[in-house]
Design a protein around this motif. Structure first.
Motif, short mmCIF file in Angstrom:
data_model
loop_
_atom_site.label_atom_id
_atom_site.label_comp_id
_atom_site.label_asym_id
_atom_site.label_seq_id
_atom_site.Cartn_x
_atom_site.Cartn_y
_atom_site.Cartn_z
N VAL A 103 0.72 -1.10 0.12
CA VAL A 103 -0.12 -0.01 -0.07
C VAL A 103 0.82 1.30 -0.14
O VAL A 103 1.74 1.56 0.62
CB VAL A 103 -1.04 0.24 1.29
CG1 VAL A 103 -2.05 -1.06 1.16
CG2 VAL A 103 -0.27 -0.05 2.51
N THR A 109 1.45 8.13 -1.37
CA THR A 109 1.38 8.43 -3.05
C THR A 109 1.99 9.55 -3.52
O THR A 109 2.68 9.98 -4.41
CB THR A 109 -0.21 8.09 -3.44
OG1 THR A 109 -0.32 6.87 -3.34
CG2 THR A 109 -0.18 8.43 -4.85
N THR A 125 -0.46 -0.89 -4.65
CA THR A 125 -1.77 -0.17 -5.01
C THR A 125 -1.28 1.50 -4.60
O THR A 125 -0.72 1.84 -3.43
CB THR A 125 -2.82 -0.31 -4.42
OG1 THR A 125 -2.61 -0.55 -2.96
CG2 THR A 125 -3.40 -1.82 -4.98
N SER A 127 -3.23 5.20 -3.65
CA SER A 127 -4.41 5.73 -3.23
C SER A 127 -4.46 6.86 -2.64
O SER A 127 -3.34 7.21 -1.64
CB SER A 127 -5.35 4.68 -2.47
OG SER A 127 -4.90 4.39 -1.50
N PRO A 163 -8.12 4.50 -6.58
CA PRO A 163 -6.96 3.89 -6.30
C PRO A 163 -6.41 3.29 -7.93
O PRO A 163 -7.23 3.18 -8.65
CB PRO A 163 -7.10 2.62 -5.56
CG PRO A 163 -8.46 2.39 -5.31
CD PRO A 163 -9.40 3.44 -5.82
N THR A 165 -3.57 0.74 -9.77
CA THR A 165 -3.12 -0.38 -9.69
C THR A 165 -1.51 0.00 -10.07
O THR A 165 -1.33 1.32 -10.63
CB THR A 165 -3.41 -1.55 -10.56
OG1 THR A 165 -3.23 -1.11 -12.00
CG2 THR A 165 -4.92 -1.85 -10.22
N GLU A 168 -1.60 0.81 -13.72
CA GLU A 168 -2.29 1.92 -14.13
C GLU A 168 -1.30 3.24 -13.55
O GLU A 168 -1.22 4.13 -14.56
CB GLU A 168 -3.46 2.16 -13.50
CG GLU A 168 -4.78 1.30 -13.98
CD GLU A 168 -5.86 1.08 -12.95
OE1 GLU A 168 -6.80 0.86 -13.36
OE2 GLU A 168 -5.76 1.44 -11.61
#
Ligand code: COA
Length: 249
Positions: A103, A109, A125, A127, A163, A165, A168
């Motif tokens: 995460v 992020t 991921t 998010s 979110p 991946t 992505e």
């Protein structure tokens, strides 16, 4: 007690590891201060030419510690160590490679928009559930994310909280390389060593020309922080923090 941030130098590469696995590397004020110190020291050292920021298996970073948010909302105010870290991150001179497994939430992020190279595991991921917490995106992301990935994708990530991946995130230009979980750190370290082997003066010039807008980034960080401070005190945000901390497993 194990340090929640460890800093080790591997040749010319400084590895900054978030190491609070029991809380999925949620960032406390002390952790922000430690990261800022490690980045500043790297800038001041001729021996260090590149950094790596890494987490633990399954958790790069679960964002700001929500207990700290709740304390700030309950009268403590936003601690200065968070904006100080963000300024240091944005202003730093030495390149930084991120190694992402699991995460990457919130600031986990938005840090990535400041990194020079990002390696992620296939299962990582990204998010940013800021609005669901009654908050707005931070760390200069309201400027950097639309520039990097285009407004539509930035809106989906930062505002709608959808979110990404790893695939992505790579398509969006945030992630450079996707590898197996077990290979994330070695791949990031290799990229950092490759960067560290470049001629330092030309590297610094090329990098500063490519990131020339950093005063604007600092202004955006400060503008976001002014709103963030106010929103932290809202009933909506307080209720969202309390709900997370009280949730049943
Ligand atoms: N602040 C404080 N504690 C956090 C945290 C955060 N941001 N993220 C995780 N934790 C804690 C959990 O409360 C839990 O503590 P506990 O074992 O004492 O109950 C522990 O870390 C493990 O988290 P858990 O939720 O059980 O792990 P998970 O694998 O099921 O989920 C996340 C991981 C990151 C998806 C989930 O913890 C989460 O959504 N965290 C909040 C992320 C967030 O909103 N950050 C702020 C963004 S602005």
């Amino acid at each position: 007690m194990t340090a929640a941030v460890t800093v080790t130098d591997e040749g010319a590469v400084r590895v900054i590891r978030l190491n609070r696995p029991e809380k999925k590397n949620a960032l406390t004020h002390a952790m922000y201060a430690e990261m800022a110190r490690a980045l500043r020291e790297a800038d001041d050292s001729d021996a260090i030419r590149c950094g790596v920021i890494a987490g633990v298996p399954g958790a790069f970073c679960a964002g700001n510690d929500i207990t700290d948010f709740l304390n700030a909302a309950s009268g403590g105010g936003l601690d200065s160590r968070t904006p100080e870290f963000l300024h240091t991150l944005a202003r730093r001179q030495k390149p930084l490679v991120a190694a992402i497994d699991g995460v990457a939430v919130g600031v986990g992020t938005t840090i990535l928009f400041h990194c020079d190279h990002v390696v992620a595991s296939a299962g990582a991921t990204l998010s940013t559930p800021f609005l669901k917490l009654g908050l707005i995106p931070e760390a200069g992301s309201t400027l950097l994310a639309p520039m990097r990935m285009g407004y539509a994708r930035a809106f989906s990530l930062l505002v709608m909280g959808r979110p990404l991946t790893a695939t992505e995130a790579k398509d969006a230009g945030i992630v450079n390389t996707i590898v197996d979980s077990a290979d994330v750190e070695a791949t990031a370290l290799k990229a950092a060593q490759e960067i560290a082997a470049l001629p330092p003066k030309t590297l610094a010039v090329a990098r500063s020309l490519m990131r020339g807008h950093f005063d604007e980034v600092i202004k955006q960080i400060d503008a976001e922080a002014a709103h963030f401070r106010e929103l932290l005190q809202s009933d909506e945000a307080r209720a969202a923090f309390a709900a997370f901390l009280a949730r049943k497993k």
